[in-house]
Scaffold this motif. Structure first.
Motif, PDB file in Angstrom:
ATOM      1  N   GLY A 127       0.799  -1.220   0.000  1.00  0.00           N
ATOM      2  CA  GLY A 127       0.000   0.000   0.000  1.00  0.00           C
ATOM      3  C   GLY A 127       0.824   1.259   0.000  1.00  0.00           C
ATOM      4  O   GLY A 127       0.369   2.317   0.451  1.00  0.00           O
ATOM      5  N   ARG A 128       2.052   1.185  -0.532  1.00  0.00           N
ATOM      6  CA  ARG A 128       2.946   2.337  -0.545  1.00  0.00           C
ATOM      7  C   ARG A 128       3.437   2.638  -1.952  1.00  0.00           C
ATOM      8  O   ARG A 128       4.575   3.049  -2.153  1.00  0.00           O
ATOM      9  N   ALA A 129       2.574   2.445  -2.924  1.00  0.00           N
ATOM     10  CA  ALA A 129       2.954   2.694  -4.314  1.00  0.00           C
ATOM     11  C   ALA A 129       3.394   4.140  -4.487  1.00  0.00           C
ATOM     12  O   ALA A 129       2.708   5.058  -4.032  1.00  0.00           O
ATOM     13  N   PRO A 130       4.529   4.391  -5.123  1.00  0.00           N
ATOM     14  CA  PRO A 130       5.017   5.757  -5.318  1.00  0.00           C
ATOM     15  C   PRO A 130       4.085   6.566  -6.221  1.00  0.00           C
ATOM     16  O   PRO A 130       3.347   6.004  -7.042  1.00  0.00           O
ATOM     17  N   GLU A 131       4.139   7.877  -6.050  1.00  0.00           N
ATOM     18  CA  GLU A 131       3.367   8.762  -6.910  1.00  0.00           C
ATOM     19  C   GLU A 131       3.909   8.690  -8.336  1.00  0.00           C
ATOM     20  O   GLU A 131       5.106   8.500  -8.555  1.00  0.00           O
ATOM     21  N   PRO A 132       3.034   8.851  -9.335  1.00  0.00           N
ATOM     22  CA  PRO A 132       3.498   8.844 -10.724  1.00  0.00           C
ATOM     23  C   PRO A 132       4.487   9.984 -10.988  1.00  0.00           C
ATOM     24  O   PRO A 132       4.358  11.069 -10.409  1.00  0.00           O
ATOM     25  N   GLN A 133       5.459   9.718 -11.817  1.00  0.00           N
ATOM     26  CA  GLN A 133       6.392  10.753 -12.264  1.00  0.00           C
ATOM     27  C   GLN A 133       6.756  10.470 -13.715  1.00  0.00           C
ATOM     28  O   GLN A 133       7.863  10.044 -14.025  1.00  0.00           O
ATOM     29  N   PRO A 134       5.801  10.718 -14.625  1.00  0.00           N
ATOM     30  CA  PRO A 134       6.018  10.392 -16.035  1.00  0.00           C
ATOM     31  C   PRO A 134       7.207  11.156 -16.615  1.00  0.00           C
ATOM     32  O   PRO A 134       7.516  12.278 -16.191  1.00  0.00           O
ATOM     33  N   LEU A 135       7.858  10.542 -17.583  1.00  0.00           N
ATOM     34  CA  LEU A 135       8.982  11.179 -18.264  1.00  0.00           C
ATOM     35  C   LEU A 135       8.576  11.665 -19.652  1.00  0.00           C
ATOM     36  O   LEU A 135       9.436  11.903 -20.509  1.00  0.00           O
ATOM     37  N   THR A 136       7.281  11.843 -19.852  1.00  0.00           N
ATOM     38  CA  THR A 136       6.788  12.332 -21.133  1.00  0.00           C
ATOM     39  C   THR A 136       7.076  13.819 -21.280  1.00  0.00           C
ATOM     40  O   THR A 136       7.286  14.543 -20.304  1.00  0.00           O
ATOM     41  N   ALA A 137       7.053  14.292 -22.527  1.00  0.00           N
ATOM     42  CA  ALA A 137       7.337  15.702 -22.821  1.00  0.00           C
ATOM     43  C   ALA A 137       6.355  16.599 -22.071  1.00  0.00           C
ATOM     44  O   ALA A 137       5.165  16.321 -22.012  1.00  0.00           O
ATOM     45  N   GLY A 138       6.894  17.674 -21.497  1.00  0.00           N
ATOM     46  CA  GLY A 138       6.062  18.611 -20.757  1.00  0.00           C
ATOM     47  C   GLY A 138       5.858  18.236 -19.306  1.00  0.00           C
ATOM     48  O   GLY A 138       5.393  19.044 -18.517  1.00  0.00           O
ATOM     49  N   VAL A 139       6.216  17.002 -18.954  1.00  0.00           N
ATOM     50  CA  VAL A 139       6.053  16.548 -17.574  1.00  0.00           C
ATOM     51  C   VAL A 139       7.403  16.200 -16.955  1.00  0.00           C
ATOM     52  O   VAL A 139       7.634  16.420 -15.769  1.00  0.00           O
TER      53      VAL A 139
END
Length: 405
Positions: A127-139
């Motif tokens: 129950g400790r899944a990390p927050e998303p941190q996409p490497l897509t353009a603009g993010v």
């Protein structure tokens, strides 16, 4: 008389339980048979007492070494066992991540890829899944450095549209203090955060520094970025820099969030600052790390989130002692209180009710002198309110951003 082997077994069993947990150990011992009981006895005495019981390394360091070694040997069943135990045992996730990153170099990328995959599966199950941190353009968060000296290390993320935001961290920390808030705000606007001079990836010219030096750095950063005026979000030392900007360079600001900060310290605090500086000069960051953690996080936060306190302490221990001392001089000498009446920049002042270093009274003194300033006090926070009450901090900042445009 108790047999020495039995003593060693009992001592080893304590370590084995402390590291792997009672459930796993009870299962291993309870399933012992006439065929493997001597083996279980052997590893409990030899591995868990003779090795894990040695005084040279603490259990956290040994846990991380085991992760690195099992990763390098591709012993994935044992890696998973120890990784899960480390996570449940409160080993900071940052330390686990850095161990796997180091392993990517010395064990190979395929091994690191498998290790990260297993660790993420464990975190989701716990129950400790990390927050998303996409490497897509603009993010994706991209790293930059100023052209002017001393060079300032900065990280930029978010789309080109929206009101630009600059984040400024507390003494002894770095731009990663803002990771979670930056990710949330960057969904709608560009967010730039940076390391102060003397800290982390920025230049470390000889000290002592003055607050004007830190304000001048902020001016260079904003002008080189070329996206001003910005909304400034500063906590503690970063809030002091925000005050200096609002006084000296209001044209660079669209608004200012001044969190857990002060415009002037009482005369009685000067010996305290002198003692802190002397302690670091003589004993490095280890001389003050525990005391700083106790001031930055409330007792309730430390008890409820020990991993937060451990990660904060680890980050403080990585700080450059000379840069820390140089900035201590700047912070101790801050004196903006009598100049705040001339500030016209929209301002939000945030404080923690449990903050003994930058008290709610100090925050009120700032808000009372800036026309139209709003004051918000978080009941459950001490000094590092962005970490202790992240949702409340975000909501206050988001509402302020909506008002200033």
């Amino acid at each position: 008389m108790t047999h020495p082997r039995e003593d060693d077994f009992d001592r080893g069993l304590l370590n084995r339980r402390a590291v792997l947990g009672d459930a796993w150990v009870d299962q291993s011992l309870g399933r012992a048979t006439t065929f493997n009981a001597e083996f279980q006895d052997l590893i409990t005495r030899y591995a868990w007492h003779d090795i894990w019981g040695r005084p040279g390394l603490d259990h956290t360091t040994r846990r991380l070494l085991v992760l690195g070694m099992t990763m390098g040997l591709a012993r994935w069943e044992e890696f998973e066992l120890h990784c899960r135990a480390a996570i449940r045992g409160g080993v900071p996730l940052e330390a686990i991540k850095e161990t796997l990153m180091q392993g990517a170099i010395y064990c190979g990328v395929p091994a690191a890829n498998t290790a990260f995959k297993i660790t993420l599966e464990i975190l989701r199950a716990e129950g400790r899944a990390p927050e998303p941190q996409p490497l897509t353009a603009g993010v994706r968060a991209s790293e930059h450095r100023t052209f002017s000296a001393p060079q300032l290390h900065a990280v930029l993320q978010g789309p080109g549209r929206g009101t630009p935001v600059v984040m400024s961290h507390a003494l002894g920390l770095d731009l990663h203090m803002w990771d979670a808030l930056a990710a949330r705000l960057a969904s709608t606007r560009p967010v730039l955060r940076y390391d102060h001079r003397g800290h982390a990836g920025s230049g470390k010219p000889p000290g002592p520094y003055a607050m004007d030096d830190l304000v001048d750095d902020a001016v260079r950063l904003i002008r080189e970025w070329g996206h001003g005026p910005v909304v400034w979000i500063g906590l503690s030392m970063g809030g002091m820099v925000g005050q200096g900007l609002a006084i000296r360079h209001p044209d660079l600001l669209r608004g200012a969030v001044l969190a857990n900060t002060t415009a002037r310290y009482p005369e009685a605090t000067k010996p305290t600052w002198a003692a802190r500086i002397a302690a670091v000069e003589q004993g490095g960051m280890a001389a003050v790390a525990d005391a700083v953690v106790e001031r930055y996080l409330s007792a309730d936060s430390r008890a409820a989130h020990p991993e937060l306190a451990q990660a904060l302490r680890a980050r403080l221990l990585r700080a450059d002692p000379k840069g820390y001392v140089a900035c201590c001089h700047a912070v101790a000498g801050v004196d903006y209180l009598d100049r705040l009446a001339g500030v016209t920049v929209p301002t939000l002042v945030l404080a923690g009710a449990k903050d003994v270093g930058a008290t709610p009274e100090m925050a009120k003194a700032i808000a009372d002198r800036i026309a139209g300033a709003e004051l918000r006090v978080f009941d459950d926070a001490a000094h590092l309110s962005v970490a202790e009450v992240p949702d409340a901090f975000h909501d206050a900042v988001a509402a302020f951003l909506a008002r200033v445009g």
